[in-house]
Structure formats: C-alpha cells, structure tokens
Design an enzyme around this catalytic site. Structure first.
Site, PDB file in Angstrom:
ATOM      1  N   GLU A 205      19.577   0.494   3.925  1.00 35.99           N
ATOM      2  CA  GLU A 205      18.443   0.971   3.344  1.00 35.99           C
ATOM      3  C   GLU A 205      17.952   1.602   4.708  1.00 35.99           C
ATOM      4  O   GLU A 205      18.752   1.334   6.409  1.00 35.99           O
ATOM      5  CB  GLU A 205      17.791   0.440   3.156  1.00 35.99           C
ATOM      6  CG  GLU A 205      16.231   0.321   2.660  1.00 35.99           C
ATOM      7  CD  GLU A 205      16.881   1.355   0.564  1.00 35.99           C
ATOM      8  OE1 GLU A 205      16.849   1.797   0.590  1.00 35.99           O
ATOM      9  OE2 GLU A 205      16.759   0.289   0.208  1.00 35.99           O
TER      10      GLU A 205
ATOM     11  N   THR B  84      20.031   3.687   5.745  1.00 31.37           N
ATOM     12  CA  THR B  84      21.436   3.783   6.887  1.00 31.37           C
ATOM     13  C   THR B  84      22.095   5.403   6.038  1.00 31.37           C
ATOM     14  O   THR B  84      22.611   5.940   6.511  1.00 31.37           O
ATOM     15  CB  THR B  84      22.502   2.837   6.282  1.00 31.37           C
ATOM     16  OG1 THR B  84      21.764   2.286   4.719  1.00 31.37           O
ATOM     17  CG2 THR B  84      21.969   1.926   7.278  1.00 31.37           C
ATOM     18  N   ASP B  85      21.466   5.998   4.863  1.00 33.56           N
ATOM     19  CA  ASP B  85      21.994   7.315   5.285  1.00 33.56           C
ATOM     20  C   ASP B  85      22.319   8.284   5.529  1.00 33.56           C
ATOM     21  O   ASP B  85      23.237   8.950   5.718  1.00 33.56           O
ATOM     22  CB  ASP B  85      21.676   7.636   2.924  1.00 33.56           C
ATOM     23  CG  ASP B  85      20.234   8.306   2.882  1.00 33.56           C
ATOM     24  OD1 ASP B  85      19.331   7.532   4.380  1.00 33.56           O
ATOM     25  OD2 ASP B  85      19.749   8.554   1.793  1.00 33.56           O
TER      26      ASP B  85
ATOM     27  N   GLY C 133       9.444   4.709  -5.666  1.00 31.82           N
ATOM     28  CA  GLY C 133      10.662   4.491  -4.660  1.00 31.82           C
ATOM     29  C   GLY C 133      11.758   4.277  -5.770  1.00 31.82           C
ATOM     30  O   GLY C 133      12.810   3.761  -5.381  1.00 31.82           O
ATOM     31  N   LEU C 134      11.803   5.089  -7.220  1.00 30.23           N
ATOM     32  CA  LEU C 134      12.872   4.332  -7.818  1.00 30.23           C
ATOM     33  C   LEU C 134      13.703   5.823  -8.499  1.00 30.23           C
ATOM     34  O   LEU C 134      13.907   5.808  -9.312  1.00 30.23           O
ATOM     35  CB  LEU C 134      12.205   3.576  -9.007  1.00 30.23           C
ATOM     36  CG  LEU C 134      11.923   2.184  -9.019  1.00 30.23           C
ATOM     37  CD1 LEU C 134      11.256   2.147 -10.320  1.00 30.23           C
ATOM     38  CD2 LEU C 134      12.596   1.284  -8.226  1.00 30.23           C
TER      39      LEU C 134
ATOM     40  N   SER D  93      12.547  11.205  -8.572  1.00 31.33           N
ATOM     41  CA  SER D  93      12.770  12.953  -8.382  1.00 31.33           C
ATOM     42  C   SER D  93      14.186  13.651  -8.319  1.00 31.33           C
ATOM     43  O   SER D  93      14.291  13.923  -8.819  1.00 31.33           O
ATOM     44  CB  SER D  93      11.978  13.254  -6.879  1.00 31.33           C
ATOM     45  OG  SER D  93      12.660  12.526  -6.586  1.00 31.33           O
TER      46      SER D  93
ATOM     47  N   ASP E  64      19.914   8.928  -2.998  1.00 34.08           N
ATOM     48  CA  ASP E  64      19.224   9.011  -4.465  1.00 34.08           C
ATOM     49  C   ASP E  64      19.909  10.031  -5.574  1.00 34.08           C
ATOM     50  O   ASP E  64      20.380   9.619  -6.590  1.00 34.08           O
ATOM     51  CB  ASP E  64      18.436   9.243  -4.642  1.00 34.08           C
ATOM     52  CG  ASP E  64      17.160   8.257  -3.115  1.00 34.08           C
ATOM     53  OD1 ASP E  64      17.905   7.223  -2.708  1.00 34.08           O
ATOM     54  OD2 ASP E  64      16.144   9.371  -3.309  1.00 34.08           O
TER      55      ASP E  64
ATOM     56  N   TYR F 113       9.057   8.234   7.902  1.00 30.37           N
ATOM     57  CA  TYR F 113       9.961   8.883   7.732  1.00 30.37           C
ATOM     58  C   TYR F 113      11.063   9.986   8.786  1.00 30.37           C
ATOM     59  O   TYR F 113      11.542   9.479   8.858  1.00 30.37           O
ATOM     60  CB  TYR F 113       9.758   9.308   5.891  1.00 30.37           C
ATOM     61  CG  TYR F 113      11.752   9.008   5.263  1.00 30.37           C
ATOM     62  CD1 TYR F 113      12.271   8.028   4.734  1.00 30.37           C
ATOM     63  CD2 TYR F 113      12.709  10.196   5.655  1.00 30.37           C
ATOM     64  CE1 TYR F 113      13.788   8.637   4.083  1.00 30.37           C
ATOM     65  CE2 TYR F 113      14.106  10.229   5.297  1.00 30.37           C
ATOM     66  CZ  TYR F 113      14.524   9.552   4.256  1.00 30.37           C
ATOM     67  OH  TYR F 113      15.317   9.939   4.088  1.00 30.37           O
TER      68      TYR F 113
HETATM   69  C1  GLA Z   1      14.659   7.249   0.416  1.00 32.91           C
HETATM   70  C2  GLA Z   1      15.440   8.380   0.505  1.00 32.91           C
HETATM   71  C3  GLA Z   1      16.774   7.761   0.820  1.00 32.91           C
HETATM   72  C4  GLA Z   1      16.749   7.364   1.481  1.00 32.91           C
HETATM   73  C5  GLA Z   1      15.902   5.787   1.578  1.00 32.91           C
HETATM   74  C6  GLA Z   1      15.545   4.825   3.036  1.00 32.91           C
HETATM   75  O1  GLA Z   1      14.121   7.159  -0.938  1.00 32.91           O
HETATM   76  O2  GLA Z   1      15.351   9.403  -0.413  1.00 32.91           O
HETATM   77  O3  GLA Z   1      17.824   9.194   0.902  1.00 32.91           O
HETATM   78  O4  GLA Z   1      16.551   7.313   3.361  1.00 32.91           O
HETATM   79  O5  GLA Z   1      14.416   6.403   1.740  1.00 32.91           O
HETATM   80  O6  GLA Z   1      17.530   4.332   2.423  1.00 32.91           O
END
Ligand code: GLA
Length: 384
Positions: A34, A36-37, A124-125, A128, A172, A221
C-alpha cells in the site's frame, strides 16, 4: 437479474435492438503493498467479483451516447470535442478515457451504451478505475484497437491524473485491466510487469467497509507523495523503490522524523510485498496473514493513513480465530479493510465482525466475501 442481464435488457429497451457486445471491468482489493505504487514499488491486488458493465453497439459517427442505470441519466458527447467538466462525474471518466486514448494517437469511433455497476462508489474499491477500463474496452471494440492491459491502464491513470485531477498511481487500473481469476497480481510498478500469484488454498478474502469516508483524501494523499519524494531526493535516487530498510535505518537521525517514518513504511512494505509473493506461492496463509498485520501497523503508525474506524475493524478482524491477518486497503483515511480468513469460516467471520463493529462503532459495516476474478473483458451479447 445479473448486472450483465440488466444492461442488456435496458439497452434493448432504450435503443430498440440488442447490443453487439458487453464490456465488463472489475473493482479491486489490494492484499498488500500500500502506497508503494507511486514509489515505483510492488503491489499485490486482486480483481473482485464486483464490476462495471457496459452493453453497447458501435456508431458510425464520433458520438458516444450512454445511459447510466445507477444515476438514471444520459450523457452524450463527441470524441472530436473534448471539453472537460460538462458532464456528471461518471461520464467524465468515460470522456477522459476517450481523451487519453486519442492523446496516445488512437482514432476513436463512437457508440451507444448502457452502463451499470456494483462496485461501491467512494469505498476504496476502485469503482472509477472500473469505469475507465470498461470504457477503454468499449472504445477498443468500436474502434478496432487490440486489447493491451498495461497500455489501457496507463491511459486510465492519465485520465485520472490529467482529466479528473486525482494524482493516483497505476495500481487500480492495472489490476482492473489485467486481473487473473483465482490469483492476485504481483505488479512491479516501475517496469509494469504483472505476475499472477495464487491465493493460499482454503482461504477467503473478506472486504470490510467501515462505511466511513474521508473527503480530503486528495490533499493528504498528495502530502504523502511529496514526503516520499523528499526521502528519495535525500538518497539521490529516482524513487524509494531504490532504497532498502537498512539504508533508511542508517540515516534515521539525518532525516526529519516524519520523512523517516514515511520512507520506512514504503521500503518495508515493498519488502513485505515481495515476501508475500513467496509465501503465497508456498501456499502459506499463516505467513501471509502475519505480513498483512505488519502492513497495517506500518500504515497506522508510520504512514499514518488509517482512521479510527479502520483500526477498530482491523483489530476486531484480527481477534477472530478464523482470521489469518487483516489490514486497511486502498488509499486509507476511511473506506475498506481486507482480511484473509479460513474459507469454511468466512460467513461466521463476517457475522462476528459485523456484530462487534456495530457494538463498538454504532455503525453497520458492509462486508463482501470476494473471489479473485479476471480483469476487463468483452463478450458478445448472446441473449439476456
Ligand atoms: C489509491 C490510489 C492507488 C494507490 C493506493 C494506495 O487507491 O488510487 O494508486 O496509491 O491509493 O496504495
């Protein structure tokens, strides 16, 4: 009626004939890896059994005409007139995908469509990303473009970053585009390589929505992203992907405490994610659970992206005998947690967590037990 049947039936009703194709793109849950992307690191999401569906037929002109069953609203635009912000948010995602595909040099044709989904919005799933990837499949079909999941994911991220204005990473869209049934995907977010990793046998993935939402998630964020960039600059590397835990500890006293803790989370989370891939391949649910627990502690104490509801639901989940491990999932500050649970006890686990969470938070959580599904697909309409 399934959602697939619903969009087909509604299409027939609105457009007077059957659609030629149905596009589907799933939401996702991240098992580990999490925040990390955007540090060029590693993530381990899986596509879930909730998705966005679009029934459609090609048009000969550049117009897109879509009816949303969920919003009870029609949106209409021409792919040749790309103007931001004229439509409701759901349609802006579709328009933004048309924009980013054209920015990538693709020539698009229009379509008539009906869209519906069951990925909860704002939980958070990645509802979008699911809309974006379903739209990418729709345009791909009507415009004769071969499906390339990573390319589609990049266009989805560009839509999110530059059309919608959310500075998110690539996770995502990549999992919604490239998910593999019964597997999570180890994604290397620098090189965009996707490696399917099987879920441990006899386990269930349980998603627990705290039903809390954070409105200011965007700004928090972005602050986290900046702190990570500051740490990478300190090490004179392109991203925290290039730093290991020992290097962070060695300079602990030279870094501002908050930057140290943010960086520590990212580099230890990358290590945990790679270790998770190893233990999953060995079918070791116990070790995977422990890594998930450690991930939550790091997100709570060092990265500071949990809220009270997430901490409470994770604590409740971890205390259940059927639970191997649990953690918050996604961006944080609200939304969902995820637990790895003994398959035979998943329903009992869900009831126990619901009861305890209601008692402690005076709120009812939404709980989804999800299998890992394939990523975005299209299938010809045969019959509703
Ligand atoms: C959101 C962002 C992702 C990622 C997560 C945290 O979902 O859309 O790109 O950064 O938060 O891991």
């Amino acid at each position: 009626m399934s959602l697939r049947e619903q969009v087909i039936t509604e299409f027939q009703h609105r457009f007077g004939e059957a659609p030629t194709i149905v596009a589907r793109a799933p939401g996702r849950v991240n098992l580990i890896g999490e925040h990390t992307d955007y540090n060029d690191g590693f993530v381990m999401p899986m596509a879930i059994n909730r998705a966005v569906w679009i029934a459609l037929r090609p048009r000969l002109d550049p117009y897109v005409v879509v009816y949303s069953c969920d919003m009870d609203e029609v949106a209409e635009f021409s792919v040749l007139e790309m103007v931001k912000g004229r439509h409701s948010q759901w349609a802006e995602y579709i328009k933004g995908v048309a924009w980013s595909m054209q920015e990538a040099g693709l020539t698009l044709k229009g379509w008539d469509g009906v869209i519906a989904g069951d990925v909860p919005i704002g939980a958070g799933l990645s509802s979008s990303a699911a809309v974006e990837m379903a739209a990418a499949r729709a345009f791909g079909h009507t415009s004769g473009i071969a499906w390339q999941p990573v390319e589609a994911a990049k266009m989805g991220q560009k839509t999110e970053n530059e059309w919608i204005g959310v500075n998110s990473g690539i996770m995502d869209q990549t999992i919604s585009a490239g998910g593999v049934e019964d597997n999570a995907l180890l994604i290397d977010c620098r090189w965009l390589t996707l490696t399917p990793v099987p879920l441990p046998p006899e386990t269930a993935v349980v998603i627990m929505d705290t039903m809390t939402r954070r409105e200011l998630i965007g700004s928090e964020y972005n602050v986290r992203r900046e702190q990570c960039e500051t740490a990478a600059k300190f090490f004179n590397v392109p991203a925290l992907r290039d730093v290991n835990p020992a290097q962070i500890e060695a300079v602990k006293d030279l870094l501002e405490d908050v930057v140290y803790r943010r960086a520590k989370h990212v580099v230890t989370e990358n290590a945990r994610t790679l270790e998770a891939a190893d233990v999953m391949r060995a079918g070791d649910a116990v070790q995977l659970g422990l890594l998930m627990n450690a991930s939550h502690a790091s997100l709570r104490d060092d990265f500071e992206v949990t809220n009270n509801a997430l901490n409470v639901i994770v604590e409740i989940a971890q205390a259940q005998p059927a639970c191997y491990g649990a953690r918050m999932t996604g961006g944080g500050f609200g939304g969902c947690a995820v637990a790895l649970v003994k398959l035979s006890e998943a329903e009992a686990f869900a009831s126990a967590v619901t009861a305890e969470y209601e008692k402690r938070q005076s709120r009812t959580p939404a709980i989804y037990v999800s299998t890992a599904t394939d990523g975005a697909s299209i299938s010809p309409e045969v019959s509703a």
